[in-house]
Every structure is written in C-alpha cells, then in structure tokens.
Design an enzyme around this catalytic site. Structure first.
Site, mmCIF file in Angstrom:
data_model
loop_
_atom_site.group_PDB
_atom_site.id
_atom_site.type_symbol
_atom_site.label_atom_id
_atom_site.label_comp_id
_atom_site.label_asym_id
_atom_site.label_seq_id
_atom_site.Cartn_x
_atom_site.Cartn_y
_atom_site.Cartn_z
ATOM 1 N N ARG A 1 2.919 4.973 6.358
ATOM 2 C CA ARG A 1 3.311 4.239 7.578
ATOM 3 C C ARG A 1 3.745 2.815 7.279
ATOM 4 O O ARG A 1 4.083 2.068 8.203
ATOM 5 C CB ARG A 1 2.116 4.212 8.557
ATOM 6 C CG ARG A 1 1.673 5.595 9.003
ATOM 7 C CD ARG A 1 0.310 5.536 9.664
ATOM 8 N NE ARG A 1 -0.737 5.134 8.718
ATOM 9 C CZ ARG A 1 -2.017 4.975 9.038
ATOM 10 N NH1 ARG A 1 -2.404 5.170 10.286
ATOM 11 N NH2 ARG A 1 -2.898 4.616 8.120
ATOM 12 N N ASP B 1 0.435 3.812 1.687
ATOM 13 C CA ASP B 1 0.396 4.423 3.024
ATOM 14 C C ASP B 1 1.808 4.715 3.547
ATOM 15 O O ASP B 1 2.658 3.836 3.567
ATOM 16 C CB ASP B 1 -0.333 3.454 3.979
ATOM 17 C CG ASP B 1 -0.718 4.128 5.290
ATOM 18 O OD1 ASP B 1 0.183 4.645 5.978
ATOM 19 O OD2 ASP B 1 -1.911 4.128 5.624
ATOM 20 N N HIS C 1 -2.173 -3.960 5.017
ATOM 21 C CA HIS C 1 -1.989 -3.555 6.417
ATOM 22 C C HIS C 1 -3.336 -3.300 7.070
ATOM 23 O O HIS C 1 -4.289 -2.888 6.398
ATOM 24 C CB HIS C 1 -1.086 -2.311 6.519
ATOM 25 C CG HIS C 1 -1.700 -1.061 5.922
ATOM 26 N ND1 HIS C 1 -2.279 -0.076 6.695
ATOM 27 C CD2 HIS C 1 -1.826 -0.647 4.639
ATOM 28 C CE1 HIS C 1 -2.726 0.891 5.904
ATOM 29 N NE2 HIS C 1 -2.465 0.580 4.651
ATOM 30 N N CYS D 1 0.846 -1.198 0.000
ATOM 31 C CA CYS D 1 0.000 0.000 0.000
ATOM 32 C C CYS D 1 0.886 1.255 0.000
ATOM 33 O O CYS D 1 1.990 1.254 0.530
ATOM 34 C CB CYS D 1 -0.915 0.004 1.232
ATOM 35 S SG CYS D 1 -2.067 1.413 1.258
ATOM 36 N N CYS E 1 -6.191 0.071 6.855
ATOM 37 C CA CYS E 1 -5.968 0.652 5.524
ATOM 38 C C CYS E 1 -7.108 1.617 5.155
ATOM 39 O O CYS E 1 -8.269 1.208 5.050
ATOM 40 C CB CYS E 1 -5.852 -0.453 4.477
ATOM 41 S SG CYS E 1 -5.471 0.178 2.826
HETATM 42 ZN ZN ZN Z 1 -3.430 1.235 2.978
#
Ligand code: ZN
Length: 217
Positions: free
Chosen positions: A46, A44, A98, A42, A101
């Site tokens: 993080r 993201d 994750h 992803c 999400c």
């Molecule tokens: Zn995500």
C-alpha cells in the site's frame, strides 16, 4: 492464469500509453538514469514509492524492505545507498515509514513469527531506546503511531551514520537525509522534521525530531 497473462496485458497497455504520450520516453530512459532521490521505504504493497510522489520511471531510486530498516551490516541496503550516493549522486535520501506498519506491530507482539523476528529485533531496539516516550506497550493506536514515527527517525539517523554518507559529506557532496511518514488513511506524507545535510547537523536534527514526537504524546 498460470502464466499471469493479465499482468503482461497490463504491461503492454502501460507501455503503449506512455509511448503514445512521448515516443522518446523509453529510448531516452534506456540510455541513462539520473534520479535526484533515493527512497528507502517499507515493502508494504500500500506504500508504492513512485505513485505516492507522482514521479515517473527514472526519477526515483528505490530500496524497500520490511519496516524500512537501515541496518549497519545490511549489504543490500548499503549497496543501494553507495550506488545512489557515489554513482548517481542523488541530492536527497528519504526514509519513508508509514502508519499502520505491520512489521512495527509484529515486532512488539508477544508471540513468535519465525525467522522475521531476527529482523524485527531492530524495531524492539527502537522501543527499548524510547520506552520513556512510548510507555509500557499496550498496543494502543497512539503508541503504534509513535513507534512508526520513532522508527523512521532512528533509520534516518542510521543512514547518516553509514560510511557512505560520512564520506560523501567529508568530500563536500551535497546530499540531504529526510525522515517522512505516510498515512494509509489519507495518502498523505508528513515530514518528521529530520533533515540533515551534513554530519554536524545530525545530532540536532535527531533531537529535534524526537522532541517533536515526545511533545505529541
Ligand atoms: Zn510497513
């Protein structure tokens, strides 16, 4: 701050630090890359691929998009996959989702988000397929976790069904597809029990992984 000097300063310090530890690191890396792994994760911020598995530049080939989707007509993802398998000959491909999400949650929200809803429609398809496990969507934390897990399993299966993997396995190339999920709260990866090394293993691995999710409800 207009030209982001702080990031260039950080880059200089990082480069100096690595060169001090190993003066040959960058010259060696510049001449070739031979990663054993392709990470499909992803976007993201993080969930940074290299840091999570503590790998150095050169060790991980990476493709990231919103909610780690593998769509059969996505030329970007397919091109990465083809290069990784045919040219780099990676040994392992991991689809890494994750918990928490934002894309997964947004896909199931009952309000519009604009263009991205076309992309997130693939996650609504995952929900429709596994509604018997998830139940009526009420955005509970348990349902959210289950959806993040099922999305990984579906995307890992999609990797296996691409022409890239089918052809690689048909010619006897050794490459394994994995489905993993990352926990934002503890920084730990969990294996979702999807691990296919050939076309004949895909259906059983898929079923095993989905059954594991079902048993956790
Ligand atoms: Zn995500």
């Amino acid at each position: 701050m207009k030209k982001l000097k702080c990031l260039f300063d950080s880059n200089r310090e990082w480069s100096d630090r690595i060169s001090q530890q190993d003066p040959d690191f960058f010259p060696t890396l510049a001449s070739q890359q031979a990663p054993e792994y392709l990470w499909i994760g992803c976007s993201d911020s993080r969930v940074p691929a290299n840091e999570i598995v503590d790998l150095m530049p050169g060790e991980l080939f990476v493709h990231r998009n919103v909610s780690n989707l593998v769509i059969h007509t996505d030329m970007n993802c397919l091109s990465v996959l083809q290069y990784a398998v045919q040219v780099l000959k990676v040994k392992h491909i991991m689809v890494v989702g994750h918990y928490g999400c934002g894309g997964v949650r947004a896909a199931l929200e009952d309000r519009p988000h604009g263009l991205i809803d076309n992309w997130l429609g693939h996650i609504r398809d995952v929900y429709a397929k596994h509604r018997d496990i998830i139940g009526e969507w009420q955005d509970s934390s348990k349902q959210f976790d289950l959806m993040c897990e099922l999305n990984v399993i579906e995307q890992a299966e999609n990797v296996c069904n691409t022409t890239v993997l089918r052809e690689a396995w048909a010619r006897g190339q050794e490459v394994t597809v994995h489905g993993w999920i990352y926990g934002l709260k503890d920084g730990l990866l969990t294996d979702l029990r999807f691990c296919a090394s050939g076309l004949d293993e895909v259906e059983e691995e898929y079923q095993q992984a989905v059954d594991k999710v079902r048993s956790s409800v």
